[in-house]
Design a protein around this motif. Sequence first.
Motif, PDB file in Angstrom:
ATOM      1  N   ALA A  75      -5.099 -12.347  28.414  1.00  0.00           N
ATOM      2  CA  ALA A  75      -4.144 -11.238  28.526  1.00  0.00           C
ATOM      3  C   ALA A  75      -4.302 -10.556  29.870  1.00  0.00           C
ATOM      4  N   LEU A  76      -3.203  -9.993  30.335  1.00  0.00           N
ATOM      5  CA  LEU A  76      -3.253  -9.211  31.573  1.00  0.00           C
ATOM      6  C   LEU A  76      -3.170  -7.739  31.202  1.00  0.00           C
ATOM      7  N   LEU A  77      -4.226  -7.017  31.543  1.00  0.00           N
ATOM      8  CA  LEU A  77      -4.243  -5.571  31.287  1.00  0.00           C
ATOM      9  C   LEU A  77      -3.757  -4.856  32.538  1.00  0.00           C
ATOM     10  N   ALA A  78      -2.697  -4.070  32.386  1.00  0.00           N
ATOM     11  CA  ALA A  78      -2.184  -3.262  33.498  1.00  0.00           C
ATOM     12  C   ALA A  78      -2.247  -1.807  33.071  1.00  0.00           C
ATOM     13  N   PRO A  79      -3.343  -1.113  33.400  1.00  0.00           N
ATOM     14  CA  PRO A  79      -3.523   0.259  32.892  1.00  0.00           C
ATOM     15  C   PRO A  79      -2.452   1.217  33.395  1.00  0.00           C
ATOM     16  N   GLY A  80      -1.766   0.849  34.461  1.00  0.00           N
ATOM     17  CA  GLY A  80      -0.786   1.765  35.043  1.00  0.00           C
ATOM     18  C   GLY A  80       0.544   1.829  34.322  1.00  0.00           C
ATOM     19  N   THR A  81       0.816   0.881  33.432  1.00  0.00           N
ATOM     20  CA  THR A  81       2.114   0.874  32.758  1.00  0.00           C
ATOM     21  C   THR A  81       2.293   2.163  31.955  1.00  0.00           C
ATOM     22  N   GLY A  82       3.452   2.749  32.090  1.00  0.00           N
ATOM     23  CA  GLY A  82       3.697   4.016  31.406  1.00  0.00           C
ATOM     24  C   GLY A  82       4.927   3.964  30.529  1.00  0.00           C
ATOM     25  N   VAL A  83       5.086   5.027  29.758  1.00  0.00           N
ATOM     26  CA  VAL A  83       6.261   5.182  28.903  1.00  0.00           C
ATOM     27  C   VAL A  83       6.810   6.585  29.136  1.00  0.00           C
ATOM     28  N   THR A  84       8.119   6.690  29.274  1.00  0.00           N
ATOM     29  CA  THR A  84       8.720   7.997  29.492  1.00  0.00           C
ATOM     30  C   THR A  84       9.885   8.202  28.526  1.00  0.00           C
ATOM     31  N   ASP A  85      10.570   9.308  28.671  1.00  0.00           N
ATOM     32  CA  ASP A  85      11.777   9.563  27.899  1.00  0.00           C
ATOM     33  C   ASP A  85      12.951   9.460  28.875  1.00  0.00           C
ATOM     34  N   PRO A  86      13.637   8.320  28.886  1.00  0.00           N
ATOM     35  CA  PRO A  86      14.666   8.080  29.918  1.00  0.00           C
ATOM     36  C   PRO A  86      15.799   9.097  29.859  1.00  0.00           C
ATOM     37  N   TRP A  87      16.138   9.565  28.661  1.00  0.00           N
ATOM     38  CA  TRP A  87      17.213  10.564  28.552  1.00  0.00           C
ATOM     39  C   TRP A  87      16.774  11.860  29.211  1.00  0.00           C
ATOM     40  N   ALA A  88      15.575  12.303  28.837  1.00  0.00           N
ATOM     41  CA  ALA A  88      15.069  13.560  29.403  1.00  0.00           C
ATOM     42  C   ALA A  88      15.015  13.459  30.923  1.00  0.00           C
ATOM     43  N   LEU A  89      14.634  12.293  31.412  1.00  0.00           N
ATOM     44  CA  LEU A  89      14.521  12.096  32.860  1.00  0.00           C
ATOM     45  C   LEU A  89      15.881  12.252  33.531  1.00  0.00           C
ATOM     46  N   CYS A  90      16.889  11.667  32.923  1.00  0.00           N
ATOM     47  CA  CYS A  90      18.241  11.724  33.489  1.00  0.00           C
ATOM     48  C   CYS A  90      18.764  13.164  33.487  1.00  0.00           C
ATOM     49  N   PHE A  91      18.644  13.837  32.361  1.00  0.00           N
ATOM     50  CA  PHE A  91      19.120  15.228  32.291  1.00  0.00           C
ATOM     51  C   PHE A  91      18.346  16.111  33.261  1.00  0.00           C
ATOM     52  N   ALA A  92      17.042  15.864  33.348  1.00  0.00           N
ATOM     53  CA  ALA A  92      16.204  16.690  34.219  1.00  0.00           C
ATOM     54  C   ALA A  92      16.628  16.521  35.675  1.00  0.00           C
ATOM     55  N   ALA A  93      16.891  15.277  36.079  1.00  0.00           N
ATOM     56  CA  ALA A  93      17.297  15.033  37.463  1.00  0.00           C
ATOM     57  C   ALA A  93      18.625  15.733  37.744  1.00  0.00           C
ATOM     58  N   CYS A  94      19.540  15.646  36.780  1.00  0.00           N
ATOM     59  CA  CYS A  94      20.846  16.275  36.954  1.00  0.00           C
ATOM     60  C   CYS A  94      20.704  17.797  37.057  1.00  0.00           C
ATOM     61  N   GLU A  95      19.924  18.372  36.162  1.00  0.00           N
ATOM     62  CA  GLU A  95      19.730  19.826  36.179  1.00  0.00           C
ATOM     63  C   GLU A  95      19.058  20.271  37.470  1.00  0.00           C
TER      64      GLU A  95
END
Lengths: 494, 304
Positions: free
Chosen positions: A142-162
């Motif tokens: 297996a390849l362990l990539a500790p940097g992989t993240g998870v976000t909330d794409p909707w929140a990100l979009c609204f936040a950028a717009c706001e």
Amino acid sequence: MSSEERFDAVVLGGGLLGCFAARHLTSYKLRCALVEAREDVCTGISRGNSAIVYTGCDNKSGTLKARLCVQANRTFEALCAQLGVPFVRRGSLLVSYGPRGDQVVRRKYRQGRDNGVENLEILTGAQAEAMEPGLAPGISCALLAPGTGVTDPWALCFAACENAQANGCRVWRNAPVTALAREGANWIVTAGPHTLRAGAVLNCCGLNAHRVQELCTSPAVRVIPDRADYLVLDQPAGPFVRHVIFQEPEQKGKGLTLVPTTDGKLLLGPSEQPGGEASDRAVTAQGLDFLRSRAARVVPGLDLSQVIRAFGAVRPNPFHVRREGEGWVPEERGIHSFAIEHPHPGLWSLIGIKTPGLTCADALGAMLAGEAAAYLGKDAPNPEFDPCRTPPPRPRDLDLPARRALVQANPAYGRVVCRCEDVTEGEILEAIRRGAVTLDGVKRRVGTGLGRCQGSWCADRVLELLSRELGLSPWEVTQDGPGSPLLGGERRDL
Amino acid sequence: MTCDVLVIGAGAAGMAAALSALEAGAGTVFLIDRDTRLGGVLPQCLHSGFGEVIFRQELTGAQYAARWAARVEAAPICLRLDTTVLAVSPERRALLSGPAGVEEVSFRALVLAAGCREVPIGALALPGTRPAGVFTAGQAQRMVNLEGLTLGRDAVILGSGDVGLVMARQLTLAGCQVSAVVEQRERCGGLPRNYRRSIVECGIPLLTRTTVSRVHGAGRVRGVTLRQLDTGEERFQPCDTLITALGMVPERELLRPLGNPLPSWVFLCGNCHHIHRTVDTVSLQGAQAGREAAALALESGAAG
């Protein structure tokens, strides 16, 4: 009808890319605007994806994708902190069950290392199984990539717009682009009732980006969408895996992806969709079968009775096109890099930005805004630019004294409307104040209806609040924009 | 705040539990409900068939609730409506939230009478689109009977349990054309009286061994694909509304932090214990839970 308004730069399209481009335009001393065809931002491609913030192991070394992805991943915490958006660095495991997969693991390890991805590690099968006991035994490596993240794409979009709006960007909704023409050094954009004159235009229209560009150029790149299905499992299933899991299959085809989301659920998908032509979001039986059968093999202990929703998402695949007779036909092979078209001075088109588009949205926005500002000769930074956005209050994330104080200041934050996700009336009212005009607009902002009851408790309460706050009859309130009224039949006077 | 018995949910089970806990000697009894009225799901049940055992009368759900509510309101019960229990801790504390504030209440015994929720269509993970116009039966009942809303012109009802049947009748009476009640089993899932009133009297086709295999419609429901499970035959049924009556799940999520088995001070009753077929057994079970909770509270009060 508004008369013509003058801007330095105009962004077309209010998805992730458009909102981030607008955000970065405001970091220069530019007069800028964003136009969105629909009733709200975040209604196109951005509304359905895997929510993964990739490290950059998957991208060919030396490409723009690889460079932006690695860079964006490193700074994603900071970005989400600025914008008040959830982000969890879960790390990922690319798991292999045989020699073909092992090769992929080794190749991605080398590629990631060459791209500058840090802390990658090849694990033995036993190590991977110890880390993720829910995975089927027999992992070879297996390849362990500790940097992989998870976000909330909707929140990100609204936040950028706001954030763009707070820094002075005008945002118009219900403004589809119907004309785009050059007049001297300027572009004239007709969008809904608005006519905008601008030196630079950034076309971020997603699935429609090529159509918008073809308002002023001959076809060069077109998007041919394909689609994929996802399953969402309720919170009890969330901790089934701790990392984002990518299964590398031994046979040809796609493996299973498992994503423990920021709100504690588990996302399965995307499914494989060979040769799919559908551009709608209809879920397919084929996609669901794929997910269920893969899950049975890769995570045999996973309780699929925890499924609370299946949804379809659309991916924009860019293809070069060539003239053939009267029409234009796509080349056989798609474009693998980010397709950024620059057909005329002052016009940039993002046509078919797919994975890792979410990861790179901010970086792409910064890049495009920088190019536009330089082109306009106005690349002095805006000293008043504030990269931070004040997120709306979220009572469920507060400690007791803070939650208490919030309710004391505004009793609406005490009334829980969505019991599954613990969302209060105050949050819904704030979502409406920030631009939600539909049930889905509220859902994407605050999470109502995302939980185990899927809105069967709160939908009519959200409907009532939308109706009251927007001054609409309940029969005018829609689930997801024009043509989707929640109520039908004969209206009554209430 | 402290109390002897904390009752979560003021529906049939919770009202009975609170009253009987008081009668059994509990000093302070808290009764909490997130709704602004007593009765839980009962006020939206305008059909009759409630109370045959307890009152020896056929009442509507609303009438049945009103009788109990009058008793609750007359009793010295600490009533908290428009209030949601956010969490219950192993230290016997509950966190309540409402427009009046967020408060913590310590208790000696807990009665969970939170009822149940309906299985949403999402759980079926059906192929097709996700248009507006899909409602669970209970949600539809609340919207039509309590909020005066109309849902659509023509509906298909998936599931022939009691709630599905009751809604088939009520939608028909409200002027909505119900083209079919669809049931995957061989026979109707609801009580005979509901079968009679809805299927027979309203003349609605009951399609057994049939299911909805796909939802159609871009913005709003345009129709569903019905599949006959034995022959595999499929046909398109136009409709603008789909009502799902896919069954109930006891609402017990609040108890998750308490582990398994549950502590001895937790008492479950009503539909969050198991799904009852009539309201009378819900009330009886609630009363029993209230008595037991009071006994435990008094015992632990004396010990402490």
